[in-house]
Design a protein around this motif. Structure first.
Motif: not given
Lengths: 350, 323
Positions: A166-182, A186-197
């Motif tokens: 899942v890639l969640d592009i928010g206002g302040g951050t974008s979060e990418v994560a790989i999820i399995s079994l609840n 892996y998760a990473n957050s970059v401080r790029i989002g709508g505000d940076r646009f």
């Protein structure tokens, strides 16, 4: 004291709050999204000696004031890059929103609250969010990482022994994560989002047109003609800004290809984060992701053709979730239900 | 399947089978002369998945969120309107598309957590049981009568209450005259009074007898010891204290203070005068003309010589030490 809180809790709904940099959404159990307002607070400095500060407006009202305030009012966004930048104002804002979500009630609400936090946030930042929610009247506060909430809200089968990305592009951050079994593999957050646009658009217009535009105008441009991938159709928009050389407002026309160019830098940051996630993913889960695809959530997923950009860059199917803006809040609400059924150790990070 | 659903489009009507929008996508693809392989490449899907989409075979495809995404991308690729296709999919799979069913509990049996119903029930049971035991013990305690209070330092108010609540102590034969203050002040209750009654008459005992009596009382009730110690010396000062007598053979200036700093004698005493000291020893004595004063303790003369300088005697006298 605790007894009274519990008593008040009987008259309160459980809430899931997506405390975002740009917008705050509240999902009430059994009611759906009950509040969707910008995370903006207008503070009035009262006149007179020893006068304090008071809240002039919160949410939509306050957003209208952004950049248009007199000297004694300051419209601020208390969250920056997904975390609290102004603790007191955030608390006031949350208090207002929680109250608004219960506005028909006579008794002051004391709900159980689940708040979504960026996965890259520090312990201090999480504690600030927790205490802010508690200060706003929450009886119990749970925290959940945003990508997990986004995945649940998007309807990804997070409980399966298969990788879901899942890639969640928010206002302040974008979060990418790989999820399995609840759980998050892996998760990473970059401080790029709508505000940076928006900032990128402001910078582009300043460089190429010698004209200064406000963030609200930049956001409007982004929403109307912004795109992440060159399309067949070129859209145009007329905007007004202050010409830096002449010092007076001037009107000019921007097209979607220019905005595409302006957004290249922040977009490449997000693509880089997705690539890094795919590199770091264990091969079995990577194969699952390659087969099924990446799901986009958050307001950034509404940027035109961002899914096509990611498809081209990664060679994987990229899908935009239904109603991507509310995925996190809805997912939080669902997680709250599961926590209720099975105890608080399923998704909550603390 | 059976009946057909009609969906409005921009220009023409399309027919969807109840099973989903697959047929429409297939016909649109064929109209554009695209083969399955090229569509699969464009969508980054496998040929099987495209076949499944066109054949409405959603059980061969992943979760609904993915299917909706594939359908949207496919429709966009073919230039078809997206909404009718998604609507057709939703209508053919109403149960799967609500999104809420996506989160199932995993197959693992969850561990019982602290807020599990059974754990709570057992915890409450134990708590209530302990409370019941405590109540039973307390009732038994009250029925059997409370043991004598063990308070180590009762407050004066408590003593006063005890003294007033209890019957007046029996008069002690023989000791009554000598220890009136002790009896009146002693807050020791009947037990102490009884002990005191067993003490041999104090008048017969030597001066140290009182101390013994107090010690004996202390053994029986430590509370009384303090009170007895505090109260006993004053009456003893009258009856048992060694008498200190000053006799003057000439005029002499005298200043005598007792242990409390109270001035007993101050001034010039004339020839032939005789004084007996009645304050609390030890006394601080200054005699202006030591030669003119003869001092006796319990009838025995006391030598002023060692304390006299230039005919003035300054000394401290504790009659008990003299004896």
């Amino acid at each position: 004291m605790f007894f009274f809180k519990r008593l008040r809790g009987l008259f309160s709904n459980d809430l899931s709050i997506d405390l975002g940099t740009a917008n705050t959404l509240i999902y009430a159990r059994g009611q759906g999204i009950v509040l969707d307002e910008p995370s903006v607070v207008a503070i009035r400095q009262d006149r007179g000696p020893g006068a304090g500060r008071s809240v002039a407006a919160v949410g939509l009202e306050a957003k209208k004031m952004l950049g248009r305030t007199p000297a004694n009012i300051t419209a601020i966004r208390p969250l920056k890059e997904g975390v609290i930048a102004d603790f007191t104002v955030t608390e006031k804002m949350l208090q207002h929103f929680i109250h608004k979500a219960h506005e028909t009630r006579i008794i002051r609400p004391s709900p159980r609250v689940l708040v979504c936090v960026p996965c890259g946030s520090t312990q201090v930042e999480r504690r600030a969010i927790r205490e802010s929610a508690a200060g706003a009247g929450a009886r119990e506060v749970y925290l959940i990482e945003e990508p997990m909430a986004a995945a649940i809200g998007a309807g990804l089968p997070v409980d399966e022994a298969r990788g879901s990305m899942v890639l969640d592009i928010g206002g302040g951050t974008s979060e990418v994560a790989i999820i399995s079994l609840n759980g998050i593999v892996y998760a990473n957050s970059v401080r790029i989002g709508g505000d940076r646009f928006d900032e990128a658009v402001v910078g582009y217009v300043r460089r190429n047109y010698g004209t200064l535009i406000g963030e609200a105008t930049a956001e409007r441009i982004k929403k109307e003609i912004g795109s992440a991938f060159p399309g067949d159709e070129v859209k145009e928009i007329e905007v007004k800004g202050r010409n830096l050389a002449e010092g007076v407002p001037r009107s000019f026309v921007l097209n979607s290809n220019e905005i595409l160019e302006a957004l290249q830098e922040p977009l490449s940051g997000i693509v880089g984060a997705v690539r890094a996630a795919l590199e770091q993913t264990p091969p079995e889960l990577g194969a699952d992701v390659a087969e099924r695809g990446i799901v986009l959530t958050g307001g950034g997923a509404l940027l035109r053709d961002i899914d096509r950009l990611l498809e081209e860059e990664t060679g994987l199917p990229v899908l935009v979730a239904e109603d991507p803006l509310t995925c996190v809040a809805r997912g939080g609400g669902r997680a709250l239900e599961v926590i209720d059924e099975r105890g608080g150790d399923i998704f909550a990070v603390e | 399947m059976g009946s057909l659903l009609v969906a409005e489009s921009d220009s023409e009507e399309y027919y969807f089978s109840e099973e989903g929008p697959g047929q429409r996508l297939q016909s649109a693809r064929e109209a554009l002369h695209l083969d399955i392989g090229s569509v699969a490449r464009s969508l980054h899907l496998t040929r099987d998945m495209v076949h499944a989409l066109e054949g409405n075979e959603y059980d061969r495809l992943p979760a609904p969120v993915f299917v909706r995404g594939y359908l949207r991308n496919y429709a966009r690729l073919l230039g078809e309107p997206v909404e009718p296709i998604l609507r057709a999919y939703s209508e053919s799979n109403p149960a799967e598309t609500d999104g809420q069913g996506a989160l199932r509990t995993p197959n693992m049996e969850p561990q019982i957590s602290a807020n599990h119903f059974l754990v709570r029930l057992v915890t409450w049971g134990i708590a209530i049981g302990l409370l019941a035991l405590l109540v039973i013990w307390w009732q038994g305690y009250l029925e059997n009568g409370a043991p004598p209070p063990q308070t180590p330092n009762p407050t004066p108010e408590m003593e006063a209450e005890t003294a007033s609540a209890l019957p007046p102590p029996r008069p002690i034969p023989g000791a009554a005259d000598n220890q009136p203050a002790s009896d009146a002040d002693a807050p020791t209750g009947p037990a102490v009074a009884g002990d005191a009654a067993e003490i041999p008459p104090a008048a017969d005992s030597p001066p140290a007898g009182d101390a013994d009596a107090a010690a004996q009382t202390a053994e029986t009730n430590p509370d009384a010891a303090g009170a007895a110690d505090a109260d006993a010396p004053e009456p003893a000062a009258d009856a048992d204290q060694p008498s200190v007598v000053l006799e003057f053979s000439n005029n002499s200036w005298v200043n005598i203070k007792d242990a409390d700093g109270k001035t007993l004698i101050l001034g010039e005493l004339a020839d032939g005068e005789r004084r007996t000291l009645d304050g609390r020893p030890p006394y601080r004595i200054v005699l202006g003309r030591a030669q003119a004063v003869s001092l006796t303790v319990n009838g025995k003369p006391y030598d002023l010589g060692p304390h006299t300088q230039a005919n003035v005697a300054r000394f401290s006298l504790d009659p008990e030490n003299v004896n």
